[in-house]
Design an enzyme around this catalytic site. Structure first.
Site, PDB file in Angstrom:
ATOM      1  N   GLU A  86      16.790  43.550   4.612  1.00  0.00           N
ATOM      2  CA  GLU A  86      16.463  43.501   6.041  1.00  0.00           C
ATOM      3  C   GLU A  86      16.378  44.907   6.607  1.00  0.00           C
ATOM      4  OE1 GLU A  86      17.125  43.168  10.426  1.00  0.00           O
ATOM      5  OE2 GLU A  86      18.291  44.282   8.938  1.00  0.00           O
ATOM      6  N   GLU A 125      11.949  43.770  11.055  1.00  0.00           N
ATOM      7  CA  GLU A 125      11.920  43.544  12.503  1.00  0.00           C
ATOM      8  C   GLU A 125      11.026  44.568  13.183  1.00  0.00           C
ATOM      9  OE1 GLU A 125      14.766  43.425  16.481  1.00  0.00           O
ATOM     10  OE2 GLU A 125      15.694  43.387  14.497  1.00  0.00           O
ATOM     11  N   HIS A 147      17.414  51.544  13.057  1.00  0.00           N
ATOM     12  CA  HIS A 147      17.759  50.474  13.978  1.00  0.00           C
ATOM     13  C   HIS A 147      17.798  50.893  15.438  1.00  0.00           C
ATOM     14  CE1 HIS A 147      20.589  47.994  16.357  1.00  0.00           C
ATOM     15  NE2 HIS A 147      19.927  47.004  15.781  1.00  0.00           N
ATOM     16  N   GLN A 160      10.043  39.691  11.688  1.00  0.00           N
ATOM     17  CA  GLN A 160      10.882  39.089  12.712  1.00  0.00           C
ATOM     18  C   GLN A 160      10.837  39.921  13.992  1.00  0.00           C
ATOM     19  OE1 GLN A 160      15.114  39.539  11.891  1.00  0.00           O
ATOM     20  NE2 GLN A 160      14.742  41.346  10.616  1.00  0.00           N
ATOM     21  N   HIS A 191      21.625  42.945   5.525  1.00  0.00           N
ATOM     22  CA  HIS A 191      21.373  43.511   6.847  1.00  0.00           C
ATOM     23  C   HIS A 191      21.406  45.041   6.816  1.00  0.00           C
ATOM     24  CE1 HIS A 191      22.783  44.352  11.130  1.00  0.00           C
ATOM     25  NE2 HIS A 191      21.620  43.727  11.287  1.00  0.00           N
ATOM     26  N   ARG A 192      20.224  45.656   6.978  1.00  0.00           N
ATOM     27  CA  ARG A 192      20.068  47.109   6.860  1.00  0.00           C
ATOM     28  C   ARG A 192      20.539  47.592   5.484  1.00  0.00           C
ATOM     29  NH1 ARG A 192      22.866  48.375  12.761  1.00  0.00           N
ATOM     30  NH2 ARG A 192      22.005  46.515  13.743  1.00  0.00           N
TER      31      ARG A 192
END
Length: 309
Positions: free
Chosen positions: A70, A152, A85, A184, A43-44
């Site tokens: 991600e 994303e 983000h 996503q 995640h990141r």
């Protein structure tokens, strides 16, 4: 009424010559098949150990051989796709304001690493100081086909033109047919736009479940893309499976579990692997793995990899 999209097969089917009996598996087909096994999603990047969304975080995750890196894609005021983000840059940089108000040159002048050292003294590293915001092109150029990317489309309403710019980059780097990317989004319309631009891109529908504000105890989904977990039906899952190859969901909301093994099983039965975000504690990782989840987003991929191995 939820829009539905007629299923277009993501698997391209590159078959062997007519004289052979067995069909070869294309990279894209193999990627979809791999989603049936457990996926470790950084995640990141390895954002528990290095500043999120920086090259340091992604290099560390890549060294640990995670399944996916991600990231969140946004667009600058001059049309460049960047890896970041938050809509507001204050939390993880020395700047302030909305990211979309900045040109790429202005964003490159910001420090996106020092904050991490200040907030995480046990993991601080002077090498993180002065870390620059990455463009998506830089990240893809750096890792190329040696990594898989879980991207994303962040806040599409604030990032007009993002889908077109993103798809153009994925095509330029040959990441679609080579089975290297998932896209996503919480916004169904954004995923449908990506599908219209290139129907072969595998899509993941993100959902966020939480208790309704009504005093009925019901769970609801943030964007109404599905009913709550207790009310969801096979037809609801199939509506998502019409355009997506998987589902990304939260597990906990304010200490309460939102999904369980039945939800995961029902999604799988309807062709949707379930990836849960963002799980950082080993006990929760183990619990979800016992439930049969197909993958986890985590800031600490090293912890998850220890359990998987």
């Amino acid at each position: 009424m939820q829009r539905r999209l007629l299923v277009t097969s993501i698997s391209l089917g590159l078959f062997a010559a007519a004289t052979t009996v067995l069909a070869e598996t294309s990279p894209l087909e193999q990627q979809i098949k791999d989603l049936q096994s457990f996926q470790v999603i950084a995640h990141r990047g390895a954002s528990g150990h290095a500043p999120e969304s920086t090259m340091a975080a992604y290099e560390l995750a890549h060294e640990w051989d995670v399944d996916y890196l991600e990231l969140d894609a946004q667009i600058t005021s001059d049309g460049e796709v960047v890896v970041f983000h938050d809509d507001i840059i204050d939390r993880t940089s020395d700047g302030e304001g909305e990211i979309n108000d900045y040109t790429l040159e202005e964003l490159k002048a910001l420090d996106t690493g020092t904050w991490f050292n200040e907030q995480n003294p046990d993991s601080a590293d002077t090498a993180f100081e002065g870390a620059q915001i990455l463009t998506l092109d830089e990240l893809l150029e750096h890792f190329g086909h040696d990594a898989r990317y879980y991207i994303e489309t962040k806040s599409p309403q604030l990032n007009p033109g993002l889908e077109e710019a993103l798809v153009a980059l994925l095509e330029e780097h040959d990441l679609i047919e080579s089975g290297r990317v998932l896209v996503q989004s919480f916004e169904q319309d954004s995923l449908l736009k990506v599908h219209e631009l290139n129907e072969n891109i595998p899509l993941i529908q993100l959902v966020w479940y939480y208790p309704s504000e009504e005093e009925d105890g019901r769970l609801v989904e943030w964007t109404d893309v599905t009913p709550g977990p207790e009310e969801i039906t096979d037809e609801d899952f199939q509506a998502v499976a019409d355009y997506a190859v998987g589902l990304g969901t939260n597990f906990i909301y304010e200490g309460e579990e939102m999904i369980g093994a039945d939800f995961i099983r029902q999604a799988n039965d309807n062709g949707l692997p379930v990836h849960v975000y963002t799980i950082n504690e080993a006990d929760e990782m183990e619990r979800l793995m016992e439930m049969g989840v197909n993958g986890l987003f985590t800031n600490y991929p090293d912890r998850l990899l220890e359990l998987v191995e």
